[in-house]
Design a protein around this motif. Structure first.
Motif, PDB file in Angstrom:
ATOM      1  N   LEU A 269       0.852  -1.184   0.000  1.00 48.03           N
ATOM      2  CA  LEU A 269       0.000   0.000   0.000  1.00 48.03           C
ATOM      3  C   LEU A 269       0.889   1.235   0.000  1.00 48.03           C
ATOM      4  O   LEU A 269       1.746   1.381   0.875  1.00 48.03           O
ATOM      5  CB  LEU A 269      -0.913   0.019   1.233  1.00 48.03           C
ATOM      6  CG  LEU A 269      -1.804   1.266   1.368  1.00 48.03           C
ATOM      7  CD1 LEU A 269      -2.786   1.359   0.208  1.00 48.03           C
ATOM      8  CD2 LEU A 269      -2.543   1.261   2.712  1.00 48.03           C
ATOM      9  N   ILE A 270       0.683   2.115  -0.985  1.00 48.81           N
ATOM     10  CA  ILE A 270       1.456   3.351  -1.088  1.00 48.81           C
ATOM     11  C   ILE A 270       0.596   4.494  -0.545  1.00 48.81           C
ATOM     12  O   ILE A 270      -0.440   4.826  -1.126  1.00 48.81           O
ATOM     13  CB  ILE A 270       1.851   3.637  -2.544  1.00 48.81           C
ATOM     14  CG1 ILE A 270       2.649   2.472  -3.119  1.00 48.81           C
ATOM     15  CG2 ILE A 270       2.641   4.937  -2.654  1.00 48.81           C
ATOM     16  CD1 ILE A 270       2.781   2.517  -4.633  1.00 48.81           C
ATOM     17  N   VAL A 271       1.007   5.075   0.558  1.00 53.84           N
ATOM     18  CA  VAL A 271       0.259   6.184   1.163  1.00 53.84           C
ATOM     19  C   VAL A 271       1.045   7.458   0.880  1.00 53.84           C
ATOM     20  O   VAL A 271       2.044   7.764   1.534  1.00 53.84           O
ATOM     21  CB  VAL A 271       0.083   5.972   2.683  1.00 53.84           C
ATOM     22  CG1 VAL A 271      -0.831   7.048   3.248  1.00 53.84           C
ATOM     23  CG2 VAL A 271      -0.466   4.582   2.972  1.00 53.84           C
ATOM     24  N   GLU A 272       0.583   8.198  -0.111  1.00 55.58           N
ATOM     25  CA  GLU A 272       1.315   9.364  -0.616  1.00 55.58           C
ATOM     26  C   GLU A 272       0.320  10.337  -1.238  1.00 55.58           C
ATOM     27  O   GLU A 272      -0.480   9.947  -2.089  1.00 55.58           O
ATOM     28  CB  GLU A 272       2.350   8.905  -1.647  1.00 55.58           C
ATOM     29  CG  GLU A 272       3.025  10.005  -2.433  1.00 55.58           C
ATOM     30  CD  GLU A 272       3.800  10.966  -1.546  1.00 55.58           C
ATOM     31  OE1 GLU A 272       3.398  12.148  -1.460  1.00 55.58           O
ATOM     32  OE2 GLU A 272       4.797  10.525  -0.942  1.00 55.58           O
ATOM     33  N   ASP A 273       0.347  11.601  -0.789  1.00 55.70           N
ATOM     34  CA  ASP A 273      -0.615  12.578  -1.304  1.00 55.70           C
ATOM     35  C   ASP A 273      -0.137  13.269  -2.572  1.00 55.70           C
ATOM     36  O   ASP A 273      -0.925  13.975  -3.213  1.00 55.70           O
ATOM     37  CB  ASP A 273      -0.959  13.609  -0.229  1.00 55.70           C
ATOM     38  CG  ASP A 273       0.245  14.431   0.216  1.00 55.70           C
ATOM     39  OD1 ASP A 273       1.372  13.894   0.187  1.00 55.70           O
ATOM     40  OD2 ASP A 273       0.059  15.602   0.585  1.00 55.70           O
TER      41      ASP A 273
ATOM     42  N   ARG B 100       3.927   3.290  -7.954  1.00 53.11           N
ATOM     43  CA  ARG B 100       3.064   2.141  -8.291  1.00 53.11           C
ATOM     44  C   ARG B 100       3.469   1.512  -9.611  1.00 53.11           C
ATOM     45  O   ARG B 100       3.602   0.288  -9.718  1.00 53.11           O
ATOM     46  CB  ARG B 100       1.601   2.583  -8.365  1.00 53.11           C
ATOM     47  CG  ARG B 100       0.633   1.461  -8.722  1.00 53.11           C
ATOM     48  CD  ARG B 100      -0.717   2.018  -9.111  1.00 53.11           C
ATOM     49  NE  ARG B 100      -0.609   2.874 -10.287  1.00 53.11           N
ATOM     50  CZ  ARG B 100      -1.573   3.690 -10.704  1.00 53.11           C
ATOM     51  NH1 ARG B 100      -2.694   3.788 -10.015  1.00 53.11           N
ATOM     52  NH2 ARG B 100      -1.404   4.436 -11.777  1.00 53.11           N
ATOM     53  N   ASP B 101       3.680   2.332 -10.631  1.00 60.55           N
ATOM     54  CA  ASP B 101       4.051   1.803 -11.946  1.00 60.55           C
ATOM     55  C   ASP B 101       5.414   1.120 -11.904  1.00 60.55           C
ATOM     56  O   ASP B 101       5.633   0.092 -12.554  1.00 60.55           O
ATOM     57  CB  ASP B 101       4.051   2.924 -12.984  1.00 60.55           C
ATOM     58  CG  ASP B 101       2.650   3.499 -13.217  1.00 60.55           C
ATOM     59  OD1 ASP B 101       1.672   2.850 -12.797  1.00 60.55           O
ATOM     60  OD2 ASP B 101       2.546   4.596 -13.797  1.00 60.55           O
ATOM     61  N   GLY B 102       6.347   1.694 -11.128  1.00 60.80           N
ATOM     62  CA  GLY B 102       7.664   1.082 -11.008  1.00 60.80           C
ATOM     63  C   GLY B 102       7.603  -0.262 -10.306  1.00 60.80           C
ATOM     64  O   GLY B 102       8.292  -1.212 -10.691  1.00 60.80           O
ATOM     65  N   LEU B 103       6.752  -0.376  -9.294  1.00 63.54           N
ATOM     66  CA  LEU B 103       6.611  -1.640  -8.576  1.00 63.54           C
ATOM     67  C   LEU B 103       5.948  -2.695  -9.440  1.00 63.54           C
ATOM     68  O   LEU B 103       6.285  -3.882  -9.371  1.00 63.54           O
ATOM     69  CB  LEU B 103       5.816  -1.433  -7.283  1.00 63.54           C
ATOM     70  CG  LEU B 103       6.477  -0.553  -6.222  1.00 63.54           C
ATOM     71  CD1 LEU B 103       5.612  -0.503  -4.964  1.00 63.54           C
ATOM     72  CD2 LEU B 103       7.872  -1.049  -5.883  1.00 63.54           C
TER      73      LEU B 103
ATOM     74  N   ALA C  84       0.514  -3.080  -6.102  1.00 64.87           N
ATOM     75  CA  ALA C  84       0.518  -1.868  -5.287  1.00 64.87           C
ATOM     76  C   ALA C  84      -0.801  -1.121  -5.420  1.00 64.87           C
ATOM     77  O   ALA C  84      -1.322  -0.958  -6.520  1.00 64.87           O
ATOM     78  CB  ALA C  84       1.677  -0.955  -5.696  1.00 64.87           C
ATOM     79  N   ASP C  85      -1.354  -0.700  -4.280  1.00 65.99           N
ATOM     80  CA  ASP C  85      -2.550   0.127  -4.237  1.00 65.99           C
ATOM     81  C   ASP C  85      -2.174   1.505  -3.704  1.00 65.99           C
ATOM     82  O   ASP C  85      -1.134   1.654  -3.054  1.00 65.99           O
ATOM     83  CB  ASP C  85      -3.621  -0.500  -3.332  1.00 65.99           C
ATOM     84  CG  ASP C  85      -4.026  -1.893  -3.806  1.00 65.99           C
ATOM     85  OD1 ASP C  85      -3.971  -2.137  -5.020  1.00 65.99           O
ATOM     86  OD2 ASP C  85      -4.386  -2.728  -2.950  1.00 65.99           O
TER      87      ASP C  85
ATOM     88  N   LEU D 147      14.241   1.371  -3.453  1.00 62.27           N
ATOM     89  CA  LEU D 147      12.930   1.133  -2.846  1.00 62.27           C
ATOM     90  C   LEU D 147      12.537  -0.334  -2.980  1.00 62.27           C
ATOM     91  O   LEU D 147      12.074  -0.954  -2.020  1.00 62.27           O
ATOM     92  CB  LEU D 147      11.877   2.025  -3.505  1.00 62.27           C
ATOM     93  CG  LEU D 147      10.430   1.783  -3.064  1.00 62.27           C
ATOM     94  CD1 LEU D 147      10.261   2.043  -1.573  1.00 62.27           C
ATOM     95  CD2 LEU D 147       9.467   2.650  -3.873  1.00 62.27           C
ATOM     96  N   VAL D 148      12.715  -0.913  -4.172  1.00 59.29           N
ATOM     97  CA  VAL D 148      12.357  -2.311  -4.411  1.00 59.29           C
ATOM     98  C   VAL D 148      13.157  -3.239  -3.500  1.00 59.29           C
ATOM     99  O   VAL D 148      12.611  -4.165  -2.885  1.00 59.29           O
ATOM    100  CB  VAL D 148      12.566  -2.681  -5.889  1.00 59.29           C
ATOM    101  CG1 VAL D 148      12.440  -4.185  -6.099  1.00 59.29           C
ATOM    102  CG2 VAL D 148      11.561  -1.952  -6.770  1.00 59.29           C
TER     103      VAL D 148
END
Length: 222
Positions: free
Chosen positions: A4-8, A17-20, A27-28, A108-109
């Motif tokens: 889960l990506i929590v980012e405003d 998300r696209d990179g993951l 990724a949501d 990050l990965v």
């Protein structure tokens, strides 16, 4: 792995998300703390990529809440701050790792995979069933000692099936686990991926179709 990506910052969140997805990591997105808590209540995540400065409950508050839950997902805190005091307070809130913006997607990965391996709710790093040996960290698969080259999506599907250890997994669950929440439920992507995966693994087939139910790993007789 599901994240889960929590980012405003929408542009950054979508880029992550696209990179993951290119690394076969589902990724949501959640744009604020309230949405994040809603999604965490209904979906099981392995890792939360948590921006510290978000609307609603901030990253520190969410981290503190998650740290009180049994089998909570690991937390990778994101921040623009690089001061030691800021990192210390982030860890005190319950973060498992810390990454300062800007960062490289590769880093990050690697950090996400390392955290997923430490998750108390995750399966062992190396999984084996039916003669198939799958190493999530090294992204390697062997069938009866023979190396099998897989695409990222084939690997993600196989990881879910091997983790079930012979249990039946529905196509809907595979879409949720190996793709993401935006996957088209009417797509034939699962059927096509299973078909090509069988061929890559070779005979005797180790992935069975359970008519009207889903798919499972079998353990072929020697």
């Amino acid at each position: 792995m599901r994240v889960l990506i929590v980012e405003d910052e929408l542009f950054l969140a979508e880029a992550i998300r696209d990179g993951l997805r290119l690394e076969a990591i589902s990724a949501d997105l959640a744009a604020d703390g309230d949405i994040a808590l809603e999604q965490l209540a209904i979906t099981g995540y392995d890792v939360v990529v948590l921006d510290r400065d978000i609307p609603g409950p901030n990253g520190d508050e969410i981290a503190r809440l998650l740290s009180q839950r049994p089998l909570a997902p690991r937390i990778l805190m994101l921040t623009a701050a690089d001061r030691l005091d800021d990192k210390a307070s982030g860890f005190e809130s319950g973060a498992d790792d810390y990454l300062t913006k800007p960062f490289a997607m590769r880093e990050l990965v690697l950090r996400l995979r390392a955290l997923a391996r430490r998750s108390p709710s995750s399966a062992p790093p190396v999984r084996e069933f039916g003669g198939v040996r799958l190493d999530p960290f090294r992204r390697e698969v062997y069938r009866d000692g023979r190396y099998v080259a897989l695409t990222r999506k084939q690997f993600a599907v196989l990881e879910v099936l091997v983790g079930a250890a012979g249990g039946v997994i529905s196509a809907e669950t595979l879409l949720e686990r190996a793709w993401d929440e935006n996957a088209d439920p009417f797509t034939n992507a699962v059927r096509i991926t299973i078909s090509t995966l069988r061929k890559r693994l070779g005979e005797p087939w180790v992935i069975e179709t359970v008519p009207g139910v889903g798919y499972r790993m079998s353990d072929p007789a020697p």
